[in-house]
Design an enzyme around this catalytic site. Structure first.
Site, PDB file in Angstrom:
ATOM      1  N   ASP A 196       0.820  -1.206   0.000  1.00  0.00           N
ATOM      2  CA  ASP A 196       0.000   0.000   0.000  1.00  0.00           C
ATOM      3  C   ASP A 196       0.859   1.263   0.000  1.00  0.00           C
ATOM      4  O   ASP A 196       0.674   2.155   0.847  1.00  0.00           O
ATOM      5  CB  ASP A 196      -0.962  -0.010   1.214  1.00  0.00           C
ATOM      6  CG  ASP A 196      -1.735  -1.321   1.313  1.00  0.00           C
ATOM      7  OD1 ASP A 196      -2.071  -1.886   0.261  1.00  0.00           O
ATOM      8  OD2 ASP A 196      -1.990  -1.782   2.442  1.00  0.00           O
ATOM      9  N   GLU A 248     -11.249  -0.122  -3.982  1.00  0.00           N
ATOM     10  CA  GLU A 248     -10.609   0.376  -2.752  1.00  0.00           C
ATOM     11  C   GLU A 248      -9.419   1.240  -3.141  1.00  0.00           C
ATOM     12  O   GLU A 248      -9.212   1.545  -4.318  1.00  0.00           O
ATOM     13  CB  GLU A 248     -10.178  -0.799  -1.863  1.00  0.00           C
ATOM     14  CG  GLU A 248      -9.228  -1.767  -2.550  1.00  0.00           C
ATOM     15  CD  GLU A 248      -8.932  -3.009  -1.732  1.00  0.00           C
ATOM     16  OE1 GLU A 248      -9.472  -3.167  -0.633  1.00  0.00           O
ATOM     17  OE2 GLU A 248      -8.138  -3.839  -2.204  1.00  0.00           O
TER      18      GLU A 248
END
Ligand code: 6LW
Length: 495
Positions: A15, A178
């Site tokens: 991420d 997302e």
């Protein structure tokens, strides 16, 4: 789509979020159940990154009591705006909503968090309009689970939402949209999302609008990034963040995995950070050439002095809460001897190369502790010192196997290393990614390691363990305090 094969930040660093400030690039990643939270790196070229510390580096910013290995801190967004640095992230094991911290300089110190309680979900993003309006865009979760990408105007000083959350573009149809990131580029606002789930279907997709709040128009060239259905050695690619260079060229950092062993393979280093150039075509960002080092350099690290290297973390606690330096050695505070129900206390660092070796000399007194390579507490190989014995133990889910044992004397060196998988034809054609080898060496000089046992590395892979993290290596206290007289870690270069 030509993908790099070498990560820019190897080991479990998923991420990625990146910004430019004070003449450097800065990168933040997820840290899950480990503290300190949010590892922070600096680079001059987006390829060579040096860890400078963590953003959430003290208990007043982050408490992870009870968070499991894959709980805790998820996907941050790191931005530089109006002379300040901003980082927003989620502690999924804490209260609902998001945590926002700021700093005058990305190297810190970072503030205590402002909480954003009315934005339940994950993957928060921050973007500012020219008039100073701050948009929080995130992946909403409610009682029924995933609710999609939403946005609200945020007062960053108080954490209050100034508008009700409104749904935005939800990607191109892959499951679980997302990881939103919103960028202003010229007259357009670009919305970059991940979709398809963080496993083999993962992708990054892009849309644009004249307004930060949409309506967004999907790029006809989507997906922006994916490895799904390909034989690329780097898989599960997605969750990306764009960054502009001072010369107005662009790059993108993203996560991917490197599965090894027979198809479809097992990945053991978690989701790692990779980089690519970005080229603009007809007003759309397109994935460009790989940005990668010529080789991932070798690494060595030891616990020689009274300061922990920035790579060190502890599970569920800040390292300072479980480790202290005393009389030239580190002491790991384990669970009380009369509390057999208490779980082991673990502190260590990421396995960030494919071929690694860790050695430790431990004194467990009348307690017990060891050297451990683990994905989580239930997927581990451990050399545990207990009384006069050292035991090589494999933990796989609810199974515990003693692989071998030896007499422990003061100074016995524990060694865990990874080795190439040995393809046992009698077991059929399915080869694992590697093996984890547990050995001991005598205290008097280097000698040759005596192997106590080994485990097929697939059992210490994310495919088997589940969750969002990769392997860690470090020390564990099972009962009482463990004195760490020496610890060293080395990883081979990768070309
Ligand atoms: C993260 C989500 C994801 O919050 O996995 O790959 C989750 N993407 O965006 C945990 O890393």
């Amino acid at each position: 789509m030509r993908l790099p094969t070498r990560p820019v930040v190897p080991g479990t660093h998923p991420d990625p979020s990146v910004c430019r400030a004070d003449g450097s690039y800065w990168l933040a990643c997820s840290s899950f159940g480990y503290a300190p939270g949010v590892p922070l790196f600096r680079s001059d070229d987006l390829v060579a990154w040096e860890q400078v510390g963590h953003v959430l580096d003290r208990p007043s910013q982050l408490r992870l009591d009870g968070a499991g290995t894959s709980g805790g801190v998820y996907a941050p967004t790191l931005r530089h705006h109006a002379g300040r640095c901003w980082l927003v992230t989620t502690d999924v094991s804490g209260g609902p909503g998001q945590l926002l911290v700021t700093a005058g300089h990305p190297a810190g110190p970072w503030s205590d968090p402002v909480t954003i309680p009315d934005a339940p979900g994950i993957d928060p993003d921050l973007a500012w309009d020219d008039d100073g309006t701050c948009y929080l865009t995130w992946c909403a979760y409610g009682p029924g689970g995933h609710e999609g990408i939403v946005q609200a105007v945020l007062d960053p000083a108080t954490g209050r939402l100034l508008t009700p959350p409104a749904r935005l573009w939800q990607g191109t149809g892959g499951q679980v949209p997302e990881a939103p990131h919103l960028y202003r580029v010229g007259a357009w606002w670009y919305l970059l999302l991940a979709e398809g789930g963080t496993e083999r279907g993962h992708a990054a997709v892009v849309a644009r609008s004249a307004s930060p709040s949409g309506p967004f128009e999907a790029d006809p060239g989507n997906p922006f990034l994916t490895a799904r259905g390909t034989g690329s050695p780097v898989q599960s690619t997605g969750h990306a963040d764009l960054v502009a260079r001072p010369d107005a060229s662009w790059a993108v950092l993203w996560l991917g995995t490197r599965p090894r062993g027979s198809t479809p393979g097992w990945h053991v280093l978690g989701r790692e950070t990779f980089a690519s150039e970005v080229v603009w075509e007809d007003g759309w960002p397109r994935l460009g050439a790989p940005l990668e080092p010529a080789a991932v350099p070798a690494v060595t690290e030891d616990l020689a002095g009274p300061v922990l290297p920035p790579s060190w973390v502890a599970l569920g606690r800040h390292p300072a809460e479980v480790l202290h330096h005393d009389g030239g050695a580190w002491v790991l505070r384990g669970p009380a001897r009369d509390d057999p129900g208490a779980g082991p206390v673990f502190a260590g660092r990421r396995q960030d190369r494919t071929t690694v070796r860790a050695r430790a000399v431990l004194d467990a007194g009348d307690g017990a502790g060891g050297l451990e390579l683990r994905v989580d507490p239930a997927h581990a190989v451990r050399l545990e010192v207990d009384g006069g014995l050292v035991r090589a133990v494999a933990l796989v889910g609810t199974l515990r196997a003693v692989l071998g044992e030896a007499t422990a004397v003061p100074g016995t060196v524990l060694e865990l290393r990874t080795a190439p998988a040995r393809h046992d034809q009698s077991a059929g054609p399915r080869g694992g990614p590697d093996e984890v080898v547990a050995s001991v060496l005598g205290p008097d000089g280097p000698g040759s390691p005596v192997e106590l046992g080994r485990l097929d590395g697939r059992y210490l892979s994310t495919e088997v363990a589940g969750g969002f993290t990769g392997r860690m290596v470090g020390v564990v206290a099972l009962r009482g305090d463990v004195v760490v007289r020496a610890f060293s870690y080395s990883g081979d270069a990768e070309t």
